[in-house]
Design a protein around this motif. Structure first.
Motif, PDB file in Angstrom:
ATOM      1  N   UNK A   6      -2.393   0.851 -57.294  1.00  0.00           N
ATOM      2  CA  UNK A   6      -1.289   0.794 -58.246  1.00  0.00           C
ATOM      3  C   UNK A   6      -1.073   2.160 -58.880  1.00  0.00           C
ATOM      4  N   UNK A   7       0.184   2.475 -59.121  1.00  0.00           N
ATOM      5  CA  UNK A   7       0.556   3.778 -59.649  1.00  0.00           C
ATOM      6  C   UNK A   7       1.318   3.603 -60.960  1.00  0.00           C
ATOM      7  N   UNK A   8       1.128   4.559 -61.864  1.00  0.00           N
ATOM      8  CA  UNK A   8       1.901   4.567 -63.101  1.00  0.00           C
ATOM      9  C   UNK A   8       3.281   5.131 -62.798  1.00  0.00           C
ATOM     10  N   UNK A   9       4.209   4.936 -63.712  1.00  0.00           N
ATOM     11  CA  UNK A   9       5.553   5.468 -63.532  1.00  0.00           C
ATOM     12  C   UNK A   9       5.524   6.994 -63.438  1.00  0.00           C
ATOM     13  N   UNK A  29      18.337  -1.674 -61.109  1.00  0.00           N
ATOM     14  CA  UNK A  29      19.281  -2.033 -60.057  1.00  0.00           C
ATOM     15  C   UNK A  29      18.674  -2.981 -59.021  1.00  0.00           C
ATOM     16  N   UNK A  30      17.373  -3.245 -59.101  1.00  0.00           N
ATOM     17  CA  UNK A  30      16.720  -4.149 -58.169  1.00  0.00           C
ATOM     18  C   UNK A  30      16.273  -3.505 -56.880  1.00  0.00           C
ATOM     19  N   UNK A  31      16.268  -2.168 -56.832  1.00  0.00           N
ATOM     20  CA  UNK A  31      15.867  -1.456 -55.621  1.00  0.00           C
ATOM     21  C   UNK A  31      14.356  -1.366 -55.470  1.00  0.00           C
ATOM     22  N   UNK A  32      13.635  -1.340 -56.583  1.00  0.00           N
ATOM     23  CA  UNK A  32      12.168  -1.327 -56.575  1.00  0.00           C
ATOM     24  C   UNK A  32      11.677  -2.319 -57.623  1.00  0.00           C
ATOM     25  N   UNK A  33      10.402  -2.658 -57.525  1.00  0.00           N
ATOM     26  CA  UNK A  33       9.803  -3.612 -58.460  1.00  0.00           C
ATOM     27  C   UNK A  33       8.495  -3.065 -59.013  1.00  0.00           C
ATOM     28  N   UNK A  34       8.179  -3.511 -60.209  1.00  0.00           N
ATOM     29  CA  UNK A  34       6.894  -3.182 -60.818  1.00  0.00           C
ATOM     30  C   UNK A  34       6.346  -4.436 -61.473  1.00  0.00           C
ATOM     31  N   UNK A  35       5.175  -4.307 -62.016  1.00  0.00           N
ATOM     32  CA  UNK A  35       4.595  -5.372 -62.823  1.00  0.00           C
ATOM     33  C   UNK A  35       3.949  -4.714 -64.027  1.00  0.00           C
ATOM     34  N   UNK A  41       1.779  -1.775 -69.490  1.00  0.00           N
ATOM     35  CA  UNK A  41       2.338  -0.586 -68.846  1.00  0.00           C
ATOM     36  C   UNK A  41       2.821  -0.958 -67.455  1.00  0.00           C
ATOM     37  N   UNK A  42       3.937  -0.357 -67.056  1.00  0.00           N
ATOM     38  CA  UNK A  42       4.464  -0.616 -65.717  1.00  0.00           C
ATOM     39  C   UNK A  42       3.498  -0.067 -64.670  1.00  0.00           C
ATOM     40  N   UNK A  43       3.342  -0.828 -63.601  1.00  0.00           N
ATOM     41  CA  UNK A  43       2.549  -0.398 -62.455  1.00  0.00           C
ATOM     42  C   UNK A  43       3.352  -0.673 -61.192  1.00  0.00           C
ATOM     43  N   UNK A  44       3.196   0.227 -60.229  1.00  0.00           N
ATOM     44  CA  UNK A  44       3.942   0.153 -58.978  1.00  0.00           C
ATOM     45  C   UNK A  44       2.973   0.149 -57.811  1.00  0.00           C
ATOM     46  N   UNK A  45       3.329  -0.579 -56.757  1.00  0.00           N
ATOM     47  CA  UNK A  45       2.501  -0.498 -55.546  1.00  0.00           C
ATOM     48  C   UNK A  45       2.712   0.867 -54.890  1.00  0.00           C
TER      49      UNK A  45
END
Length: 147
Positions: A6-9, A29-35, A41-45
């Motif tokens: 997982x990556x931070x913004x 815009x729905x192009x990417x997702x985070x949790x 804090x937002x996390x991204x795959x």
């Protein structure tokens, strides 16, 4: 998801060479997702890097974000595009790009001459358009819009 995937913004922004605001915009815009993690804090795959790279490449080709979103919606479970997916996505855009190239070439060829806009203001217009006869063919630059 494991911590090492997982990556931070900030990490995504640095790795992709874009502003954090762009990442938030793409997400909106729905192009990417985070949790959100336990600290909210937002996390991204890690795969989001490839998805953002596809977005940037498509935008450089003149593909709109709406067209990109539509293409991404064809991916199962909003997953990252594979090499085959990219081939399929790019084929979707080839016709649009070919049409844009043809229009740009036509514009380039007509740039110093008349494009049929009905302005009647050009002293040396090779197609002068008396009495705005091109109006019958539609509004705007009708000669440019012909395919």
């Amino acid at each position: 998801m494991s911590v090492d995937t997982e990556l931070s913004v900030g990490q995504v922004a640095k790795r992709c060479g874009i502003n954090i605001s762009a990442i938030h915009f793409y997400e909106q815009k729905g192009l990417i997702n985070s949790w959100r993690n336990q600290g909210n804090q937002r996390r991204y795959p890690r795969e989001v890097i490839r998805r953002i790279s596809l977005i940037k490449a498509a935008q450089q080709l003149g593909i709109s974000l709406d067209e990109i979103l539509l293409a991404f919606s064809s991916l199962p479970n909003s997953r990252t595009a594979t090499k085959q997916d990219w081939a399929d996505l790019s084929n979707l855009w080839k016709q649009t790009l070919t049409q844009r190239i043809a229009k740009m070439q036509k514009l380039n060829d007509l740039l110093e001459g008349c494009i049929g806009c009905g302005c009647l203001s050009m002293q040396n217009c090779p197609l002068y358009n008396p009495d705005d006869i091109l109006e019958e063919q539609g509004p705007g630059p009708v000669l440019l819009n012909k395919t």
